[in-house]
Design a protein around this motif. Structure first.
Motif, PDB file in Angstrom:
ATOM      1  N   SER A   1       0.806  -1.219   0.000  1.00  0.00           N
ATOM      2  CA  SER A   1       0.000   0.000   0.000  1.00  0.00           C
ATOM      3  C   SER A   1       0.840   1.270   0.000  1.00  0.00           C
ATOM      4  CB  SER A   1      -0.948   0.004   1.202  1.00  0.00           C
ATOM      5  OG  SER A   1      -0.199   0.035   2.397  1.00  0.00           O
ATOM      6  N   HIS A   2       2.021   1.251   0.610  1.00  0.00           N
ATOM      7  CA  HIS A   2       2.868   2.436   0.643  1.00  0.00           C
ATOM      8  C   HIS A   2       4.225   2.165   0.002  1.00  0.00           C
ATOM      9  CE1 HIS A   2      -0.115   3.238   3.776  1.00  0.00           C
ATOM     10  NE2 HIS A   2       0.102   4.503   3.579  1.00  0.00           N
ATOM     11  N   TRP A   3       4.291   1.121  -0.808  1.00  0.00           N
ATOM     12  CA  TRP A   3       5.561   0.783  -1.456  1.00  0.00           C
ATOM     13  C   TRP A   3       5.800   1.716  -2.634  1.00  0.00           C
ATOM     14  CZ3 TRP A   3       9.460  -1.845   0.233  1.00  0.00           C
ATOM     15  CH2 TRP A   3      10.465  -2.267  -0.646  1.00  0.00           C
ATOM     16  N   SER A   4       7.036   2.203  -2.758  1.00  0.00           N
ATOM     17  CA  SER A   4       7.346   3.179  -3.806  1.00  0.00           C
ATOM     18  C   SER A   4       8.496   2.696  -4.675  1.00  0.00           C
ATOM     19  CB  SER A   4       7.714   4.530  -3.178  1.00  0.00           C
ATOM     20  OG  SER A   4       8.953   4.431  -2.486  1.00  0.00           O
ATOM     21  N   LEU A   5       8.653   3.336  -5.840  1.00  0.00           N
ATOM     22  CA  LEU A   5       9.764   3.017  -6.738  1.00  0.00           C
ATOM     23  C   LEU A   5      11.107   3.306  -6.085  1.00  0.00           C
ATOM     24  CD1 LEU A   5       8.713   4.081 -10.335  1.00  0.00           C
ATOM     25  CD2 LEU A   5       9.673   1.894  -9.657  1.00  0.00           C
ATOM     26  N   ALA A   6      11.146   4.359  -5.251  1.00  0.00           N
ATOM     27  CA  ALA A   6      12.400   4.680  -4.563  1.00  0.00           C
ATOM     28  C   ALA A   6      12.793   3.544  -3.628  1.00  0.00           C
ATOM     29  CB  ALA A   6      12.257   5.986  -3.798  1.00  0.00           C
TER      30      ALA A   6
ATOM     31  N   GLN B   1       4.339   9.172  -4.455  1.00  0.00           N
ATOM     32  CA  GLN B   1       5.736   8.917  -4.815  1.00  0.00           C
ATOM     33  C   GLN B   1       6.596   8.636  -3.580  1.00  0.00           C
ATOM     34  OE1 GLN B   1       7.402  11.913  -7.392  1.00  0.00           O
ATOM     35  NE2 GLN B   1       9.505  11.190  -7.125  1.00  0.00           N
ATOM     36  N   LEU B   2       6.260   9.277  -2.463  1.00  0.00           N
ATOM     37  CA  LEU B   2       7.036   9.096  -1.229  1.00  0.00           C
ATOM     38  C   LEU B   2       6.490   7.973  -0.350  1.00  0.00           C
ATOM     39  CD1 LEU B   2       7.624  12.830  -0.241  1.00  0.00           C
ATOM     40  CD2 LEU B   2       9.340  11.208  -1.051  1.00  0.00           C
ATOM     41  N   GLY B   3       5.431   7.289  -0.793  1.00  0.00           N
ATOM     42  CA  GLY B   3       4.868   6.236   0.042  1.00  0.00           C
ATOM     43  C   GLY B   3       4.207   6.788   1.282  1.00  0.00           C
ATOM     44  N   CYS B   4       3.618   7.976   1.184  1.00  0.00           N
ATOM     45  CA  CYS B   4       3.040   8.652   2.339  1.00  0.00           C
ATOM     46  C   CYS B   4       1.519   8.694   2.306  1.00  0.00           C
ATOM     47  CB  CYS B   4       3.585  10.079   2.438  1.00  0.00           C
ATOM     48  SG  CYS B   4       5.285  10.153   3.048  1.00  0.00           S
TER      49      CYS B   4
ATOM     50  N   SER C   1      10.416  -2.436 -12.600  1.00  0.00           N
ATOM     51  CA  SER C   1       9.038  -2.080 -12.305  1.00  0.00           C
ATOM     52  C   SER C   1       8.657  -2.652 -10.953  1.00  0.00           C
ATOM     53  CB  SER C   1       8.076  -2.602 -13.378  1.00  0.00           C
ATOM     54  OG  SER C   1       8.098  -4.021 -13.394  1.00  0.00           O
ATOM     55  N   THR C   2       7.514  -2.161 -10.436  1.00  0.00           N
ATOM     56  CA  THR C   2       6.961  -2.675  -9.168  1.00  0.00           C
ATOM     57  C   THR C   2       5.508  -3.060  -9.423  1.00  0.00           C
ATOM     58  OG1 THR C   2       6.342  -0.439  -8.496  1.00  0.00           O
ATOM     59  CG2 THR C   2       8.478  -1.258  -7.756  1.00  0.00           C
ATOM     60  N   PRO C   3       5.291  -4.183 -10.102  1.00  0.00           N
ATOM     61  CA  PRO C   3       3.906  -4.573 -10.417  1.00  0.00           C
ATOM     62  C   PRO C   3       3.117  -4.841  -9.147  1.00  0.00           C
ATOM     63  CG  PRO C   3       5.432  -6.348 -10.934  1.00  0.00           C
ATOM     64  CD  PRO C   3       6.264  -5.142 -10.613  1.00  0.00           C
ATOM     65  N   ARG C   4       1.869  -4.395  -9.166  1.00  0.00           N
ATOM     66  CA  ARG C   4       1.004  -4.607  -8.021  1.00  0.00           C
ATOM     67  C   ARG C   4       0.268  -5.927  -8.154  1.00  0.00           C
ATOM     68  NH1 ARG C   4       0.396   0.596  -5.469  1.00  0.00           N
ATOM     69  NH2 ARG C   4       2.569   1.194  -5.306  1.00  0.00           N
ATOM     70  N   GLY C   5      -0.364  -6.389  -7.091  1.00  0.00           N
ATOM     71  CA  GLY C   5      -0.947  -7.711  -6.977  1.00  0.00           C
ATOM     72  C   GLY C   5      -2.395  -7.761  -7.355  1.00  0.00           C
ATOM     73  N   PRO C   6      -3.149  -8.514  -6.571  1.00  0.00           N
ATOM     74  CA  PRO C   6      -2.654  -9.088  -5.312  1.00  0.00           C
ATOM     75  C   PRO C   6      -1.684 -10.243  -5.522  1.00  0.00           C
ATOM     76  CG  PRO C   6      -4.874  -9.861  -5.719  1.00  0.00           C
ATOM     77  CD  PRO C   6      -4.574  -8.883  -6.817  1.00  0.00           C
ATOM     78  N   HIS C   7      -0.553 -10.154  -4.759  1.00  0.00           N
ATOM     79  CA  HIS C   7       0.401 -11.259  -4.706  1.00  0.00           C
ATOM     80  C   HIS C   7       0.232 -11.897  -3.336  1.00  0.00           C
ATOM     81  CE1 HIS C   7       2.291  -9.677  -8.309  1.00  0.00           C
ATOM     82  NE2 HIS C   7       2.329  -8.491  -7.737  1.00  0.00           N
TER      83      HIS C   7
END
Length: 1448
Positions: free
Chosen positions: A817-822, A966-969, A838-844
């Motif tokens: 939920s708060h995971w970012s590319l950084a 972008q900051l996962g905030c 990339s950071t593909p989303r799930g659900p995983h």
């Protein structure tokens, strides 16, 4: 009666004689003395044994009592004293313990049971206390004579106690010959109980039991005290005779043995000469002197200071020792019985450099100085101290080195010098500093004979005290991962820990070892343990302890040898009484309630007499450094189980807390509400870092924290430290860190941990060569619970997959939920997997069903490790549906990613999400600053090496959403403008941003272009995201105490108290600047109102540095019921200095209550956190005036007394207030000290003021902010504009006033010139009319007049100008008077009016009705006349252009 006591005594003696007769058929065989051994019974003329089936202490007690051997101590089985030969008379015996003979116990027929399969492998044994002992002496061979009555130990009278009796006792105990017999020794107990017989030994009996005895007359032995004896003997032998010169020999266990010369010292020799009455030692010539009579040489080493009276009273070491097989024995030449005048030792002169100065050839001069080592755990290590002029003093460590240490070690008979310790390594001493700048060659006989600054001359402090570790310094320990009183036995010798060989170790040796380690009085060798891993010296074998030995060091053994036995012969010992010590409920291993394990139960210590000395023993025993606090009254919670100790009175130096004096084991009069606790410093900590889990490695020396050298500091050692501190795993070991102090003081040992030890204290240590550890700085360690991360796909770790982290030993997936590319980029870099694709989303869904962690990282993207990023664990989303973070890295291979294009933004409406868009090569970073956390603040972008800002033109929530995501905030709550978080600096990178809200990076939104703008930093943009957190306590009257609230998702809400522990409360208090500890308060009333209950289940860890890092349940608007809201009181709790927010003015500390308006009522003031009243003593209108003015309520009308507005409550803060009336605040008035009064609330003071309260703008300057530092209402430019506007308004007002005055003056002058010929009354009427116009009020009204009366009078005078014309004076025309004259007249008028006002007692000279008859109107105070005078009488007017006109 006396007769009955005498009869009972005769009966007892008869019984004893009968037992003696009958005991001939019972004996103990193969023991160390008469009262221990294998049980044997004589039957039909043959000695036979007893089978150990059902054998216990009850049966052994009967044997001991029958033999007159006291009480039964042990009932060994399994042929403990060796198998016998001959019959086995009893297959079993079952006693109750009260029988007088074994034959009275239950048993089968007496016959030889060997034919029935019984063997001597199960012979029973007994260990008895013995019939006699020496108690309360300073060694086993001295003390008060006591015999066992069968129930208890009873002292023997000194009446008719003879030297032959003492000789028998010394011989029976194996203590050599008797040295002295003393009397008049006080009894142990106040009842004066004493043995009712006199012993009449001849000196040849084998034991005291065999000596003839005579009952004391009438059963009472007359005495002056208890008999006390001293055993032991030493002699000097030459040519077969004992005299005052010769080879030193000692009677050890009935055998004369020569002493080895290797550790013999002049101090030892002086004690021998004194003990033998041979004067003082002249010299100690060395040999070889071969042993006369081929007796064995003893390697016992004595460490005398020189002042002892007997050699046996000196500290002694017998374990190990040198090989004296070549006969190099100690020899002494004493001065003899005659008095000999020896030369006085010269303090001012040292031995010449290079002089051997040895005691073999040098005459012993008369010198009463003594040398010792203290605080080192033995006589051969510690701080160096010298006794001179009646005071023990130290040596300064300037130039202190191994040559100096060698002299000390040799002088004390402690072998070679291993280490020369500096910087008060063994603690700071006290008293004088006798020597400084020592420069020994190493050959001097005494350390004070070395060159130095001179006796008593120095420029040092005790933190520079010198110390030594000699090769004869010994220490003992058991090595085990999980046990305190069982493990591999190790001895520290010659600077190294090594094992002990088990060959020849008997029960008495094991008992001495267990007793020395505080683990009870018995134990056993364990030969079934697996072979020990690793290699180490095997220092000593052949240990043979005796009853007279009080420690392992006194036990004879084979000489020291690095390979005394094979590894499979190393000793593993388990002590039977495995008492253990622990601290619980204190948040760590070195703080908590003190608990002791004994007899299978954990128990506590009562706090009666509990102090820091007791706490020091506990902390030292646990290897937890020094004691910081001794806690009482179950401060860390109540324990359970037994209370083992009470009224402890430790000296602070004991090795184990149960060795301190107390009421006795298990004896107390306490409850668990009095459980004692301690807070120790810990042996190791990390200092100078961002929290307790990173920083410079320092260990506690006993006095202070000392840094550890980075030389040879290893990662396994760092791992042990991190684990001990509860800080996870070591992620970094650094060196070259500057020392805390300029002197570069450093720990003088290297730690050699293997990584599996439970504490640093348990790790092997090696002294640094020469006492100095080579280094480039202090070792620095960084620990983290987030040390390990991996990417998992189909059960294998690689460069693509679900993000998992090892948290507290368990792998957990991270929530997306708060995971970012950084964050992803940091993970790829940490794993060596290139960059993020990339950071593909799930659900995983989580593989393996492991728990999902809601820890949120806020990386900028440039970090090398995920654990270095800011982290939030509090609250968090609910990831129960398995939406976990997933990362695809480029892999180990180098991959050329497309360069991010600055000039092109993502198309409007494009999702551009990082789930499907490839990650381009972009070194830009994003952050929020000056907002109190990573999720609120001014937006800044790093590019081209510079941090820059974004202009707020067009800035809105869509732009803010991109930044927060972008900051996962989380979500954007607010898009702030106009430098809400302060003006930044550097470039302004973006302007006119127009994000859709779906972009992956804020710099991909449409804008004017990179670096193009028309703004200044006062227009910097900011954001507040939903993950922004702030913390506060809410209370009306307390600081650092109140309802705990957290700011989340834009709203303040409460925190739930379940299951909040001490470490969490301490974290909260520390974060709010309210001290390091606190407590939950559950007794407060239910809080009013409604609010969110944001979070529950907070569980902080030692690794966390703020509440935000503590794991908890997910955020929930209703996490608990209102009655479970947390109210916390911190150690820094104090009353608020203001009733509202601090700081405040005096006006806000004053209020009126109980009146009919806000400007009338009882006066109340705020002080020390509460409202209180003012006593009416000396209360007058002057004090009331100050109150009214301070509150902005106009003038005071009345000063009310006697609680006219009702009595108040609380404190009466002020009494005898004395104001002048002009003070700006009641606080400026004189009064009695705060809170000191002799009043009751029936005397509360009040006021009634004239007007309504004027509202002032709130004072925000200096207002203390919470952790969310949002700016206040007024910014600095606004305040400046307000001040400038006010100044311009005042200038304009002055100019208008001057203009009006000028116009009035011109008009007056013109009228005067036109009407010069008119009558004076007309002129006067004109002047009065003009003056009325200038003043804007009716002119010069007297008390009883009104406007109509004045007008009619004026009209009447106009109609008849001729009447009374002559009554007026003629006004001469003198031209226009100068301005100075006008000012003087006005001042004179003001002074005159002031004099009138001051003549009254009250602050104002007239009441409101007198001053102004009109409703709501006031006359200017300058124009008020005396009461009763006409309004115009005696008033002098001066008008520009006229002379003075006087009305009379």
């Amino acid at each position: 009666s006396a007769a009955s006591r005498h009869f009972c005594h005769i009966l007892f003696v008869t019984c004893m004689l009968l037992c003696t007769f009958q005991s001939a058929s019972l004996r103990l065989k193969n023991g160390g003395h008469r009262c221990e051994g294998r049980v044997e019974v004589k039957h039909r003329g043959k000695w036979g044994t007893v089978n150990d089936y059902k054998w216990s202490l009850e049966e052994a007690a009967v044997v001991c009592r029958r033999l007159g051997c006291g009480a039964a101590i042990d009932a060994p089985q399994g042929s403990y004293f060796g198998p016998a030969v001959g019959p086995i008379w009893f297959p079993f015996i079952s006693c109750t313990g009260t029988e007088s003979a074994l034959k009275q116990c239950r048993h089968p027929t007496v016959k030889d049971y060997r034919p029935q399969g019984y063997s001597h492998d199960h012979d029973a044994g007994a260990v008895c206390s013995g019939f006699m002992r020496l108690a309360d002496g300073d060694r086993p061979c001295s003390g008060r004579v006591e015999v066992h009555s069968g129930e208890d130990w009873t002292p023997v009278s000194d009446r008719n106690f003879t030297f032959p009796t003492a000789q028998v006792i010394c011989a029976e105990l194996g203590c050599g010959n008797v040295v002295s017999v003393l009397g008049h020794v006080p009894f142990r107990e106040s009842d004066g109980r004493i043995w009712a017989e006199e012993f009449r030994c001849k000196g040849e009996e084998p034991e005291l039991w065999s000596c003839p005895r005579v009952p004391c007359p009438r059963g009472t032995c007359h005495h002056s005290g208890v008999a006390h004896i001293v055993c032991s003997e030493v002699r000097l032998m030459k040519n077969g005779s004992s005299q005052c010169e010769g080879q030193v020999e000692m009677n050890i266990s009935g055998r004369w043995r020569a002493l080895c010369a290797s550790h013999w010292s002049l101090a030892n020799a002086n004690v021998v000469c004194r003990q033998l009455g041979c004067g003082v030692a002249i010299s100690t010539p060395r040999g070889p002197h071969f042993v006369e009579g081929s007796d064995q040489i003893s390697t016992a080493r004595f460490h005398c200071s020189g002042a002892e009276s007997f050699l046996w009273s000196c500290p002694v070491t017998a374990l190990g020792g040198p090989d004296c097989s070549h006969g190099n024995t100690a020899s002494v030449i004493c001065s003899g019985n005659q008095t000999q005048v020896l030369p006085q030792c010269n303090n001012s002169r040292s031995e010449p450099a290079g002089s051997a100065g040895s005691e073999e050839s040098a005459l012993y001069c008369s010198d009463n100085r003594q040398l010792r080592l203290v605080e080192g755990g033995g006589p051969c290590a510690g701080r160096v101290e010298i006794l001179a002029q009646g005071s023990w003093g130290t040596i300064c460590d300037d130039s202190w080195d191994l040559d100096d240490a060698r002299v000390v070690c040799r002088q004390l008979g402690c072998g070679e010098a291993l280490n020369a310790m500096r910087s008060a390594h063994f603690g700071a001493g006290s008293g004088p500093i006798w020597l400084d700048d020592l420069n020994c060659t190493g050959n001097e006989s005494h350390v004070w004979r070395c060159p130095s600054q001179g006796w008593g001359r120095h420029d040092c402090r005790h933190k520079q005290d010198a110390g030594v570790i000699c090769s004869e310094f010994l220490a003992l320990r058991m090595v085990s991962k999980d046990k305190q009183c069982a493990g591999w036995l190790e001895v520290f010798y010659n600077g190294t820990w090594g094992s002990v060989c088990r060959s020849s170790i008997k029960d008495i040796t094991v008992s001495i070892i267990c007793s020395q380690l505080g683990c009870g009085d018995s134990g056993s060798l364990n030969s079934s343990v697996a072979l020990r891993e690793g290699s180490r010296p095997r220092w000593v074998d052949g240990i043979r302890c005796q009853n007279t030995d009080t420690s392992l060091w006194q036990c004879p053994s084979d000489p020291w040898n690095c390979s005394s036995c094979s590894p499979k012969e190393e000793a593993y010992i388990s002590c039977a009484d495995s008492r253990q010590l622990r601290l619980v409920d204190g948040g760590g291993p070195c703080a908590g309630r003190v608990e002791i394990l004994d007899q299978g139960s954990w128990g506590t210590i009562c706090d009666d007499g509990w102090d820091l000395d007791d706490a020091r023993v506990v902390c030292r025993q646990l290897g937890c450094g020094g004691a910081l606090s001794a806690l009482q009254f179950a401060e860390l919670g109540r324990g359970s189980g037994p209370i083992w100790l009470d009224e402890l009175n430790c000296g602070g130096k004991e090795s184990h807390v149960w060795r301190c004096p107390s009421r006795g084991w298990g004896r107390h009069d306490c409850s668990h509400a009095e459980d004692a606790g301690v807070v120790c410093s810990g042996f190791v900590h990390l200092a100078g870092g961002e929290g307790p889990c990173s920083g410079r490695v320092e260990v506690y020396s006993g006095e202070d924290w000392t840094p550890v050298s980075d030389g040879n500091f290893t990662l396994p050692t760092a791992q042990v430290i991190c684990a001990e501190l509860g800080c996870g795993k070591a992620v970094s070991v650094l060196g070259h860190m500057p020392f805390r102090e300029s002197d570069g003081r450093v720990w003088a040992e290297e730690f050699r941990c293997e990584g599996e030890e439970p504490k640093l204290w348990s790790c092997p240590r090696v002294p640094c060569p020469g006492g100095t550890c080579h280094h480039s700085g202090a070792a620095q360690v960084v620990c983290s619970v987030y040390a390990e991360v991996r990417l998992m796909t189909k059960g294998s770790s690689q460069c693509e997959g679900q993000v998992e982290m090892n948290i507290s030993g368990r792998w957990r997936a991270l929530c997306a939920s708060h995971w970012s590319l950084a964050n992803a980029n940091v993970v790829c870099r940490q794993l060596g997997c290139g960059v993020t694709i990339s950071t593909p989303r799930g659900p995983h869904f989580v593989e393996g069903g492991d728990h999902i962690s809601t820890v949120r990282f806020h990386c900028s993207g440039a970090e090398s490790f995920l654990w270095t990023c800011p982290v939030t664990a509090l609250g968090g989303p609910d990831c129960s549906h398995g939406n976990t973070a997933y990362v695809i890295c480029s892999g180990n291979q180098t991959q050329a990613l497309p360069q991010c294009n600055d000039s092109l933004s993502e198309p409007a409406g494009s999702a551009a999400s990082e789930e499907r868009a490839p990650y381009c090569s972009d070194s830009r970073q994003l952050r929020l600053v000056d907002g109190g956390g990573p999720c609120a603040g001014r937006v800044e972008i790093l590019d081209q090496g510079s941090w820059g800002t974004i202009c707020d033109d067009g800035w809105d929530l869509d732009d803010a959403r991109v930044v927060c995501r972008q900051l996962g905030c989380g979500e954007a709550l607010n898009a702030t403008r106009s430098a809400h978080f302060g003006a930044g600096s550097g470039p302004i990178w973006l302007d006119d941003l127009n994000c859709t809200g779906n972009e992956s990076h804020v710099w991909r939104c449409p804008s004017r272009g990179w670096g193009r703008h028309d703004c200044r930093h006062k227009e910097d943009a900011g954001v507040i995201c939903s993950e922004f957190l702030a913390l506060r306590m809410v209370s009306e009257d307390q600081e650092c105490a109140g309802w705990l609230e957290v700011f989340y998702n834009g709203t303040w809400g409460s925190v739930c108290r379940s299951p909040m522990e001490d470490i969490t409360v301490s974290m909260i208090c520390r974060q709010l600047g309210c001290g390091d500890s606190g407590s939950l308060n559950s007794s407060v009333a239910l809080r009013e109102g409604s609010r969110p209950q944001w979070v529950d289940g907070i569980q902080c860890r030692k690794t966390d540095t703020s509440l935000w890092q503590c794991p908890s349940d997910p955020w929930n608007y209703n996490s608990c019921s209102p009655k479970e809201e947390a109210y916390i009181s911190c150690a820094g709790r104090r009353p608020k200095s203001c009733p509202a927010a601090a700081p405040c003015t005096d006006r806000e500390k004053l209020r009126l209550r109980g009146g009919d308006s806000e400007c009338s009522g009882r006066v109340e003031v705020w002080h020390s956190g509460s409202w209180g009243t003012v006593c009416d003593d000396s209360w007058s209108l002057a004090e009331a005036e100050v109150v009214c003015q301070q509150l902005g309520c106009g003038q005071a009308l009345e000063a009310m007394q006697a609680a006219m507005f009702g009595p108040g409550n609380g404190s009466i803060w002020l009494d005898e207030a004395r104001c002048e009336g002009w003070e700006s605040s009641l606080w400026d008035c004189a009064a009695e000290p705060w809170g000191q009064s002799d009043c009751k609330h029936e005397e509360d003071a009040g006021v009634r003021c004239s007007g309504a309260r004027k509202t002032l703008p709130p004072n925000t300057a200096g207002t203390r902010t919470t952790s969310n530092p949002l700016p206040g209402i007024f910014s600095l430019p606004g305040v400046l504009c307000l001040i400038l506007g006010s100044f311009l308004f005042l200038v304009l007002l002055i100019l208008v006033t001057q203009l009006l005055r000028w116009r009035a003056e011109r008009r007056a002058l013109s009228s005067y010139e036109d009407a010069l010929a008119e009558a004076v009354y007309e002129e006067l009427d004109y002047l009065v009319t003009q003056k009325e116009g200038l003043l804007g009020i009716p002119a010069f009204l007297s008390d009883g007049e009104d406007n109509n009366d004045f007008r009619s009078a004026r009209d009447q005078r106009t109609d008849a100008p001729g009447e009374d014309y002559d009554d007026a004076e003629e006004v001469p025309v003198l031209g226009v008077p100068p301005a100075s004259q006008k000012r003087e007249e006005e001042v004179l008028l003001e002074k005159e009016d002031g004099i009138r006002s001051s003549q009254t007692d009250s602050f104002l000279n007239v009441s409101r009705e007198e001053a102004n008859p009109g409703e709501g109107e006031e006359s200017p105070w300058l124009l008020q006349g005396e009461k009763g005078d006409p309004g115009y009488d005696d008033v002098e007017l001066s008008v520009l252009g006229t002379s003075s006109v006087i009305f009379s």
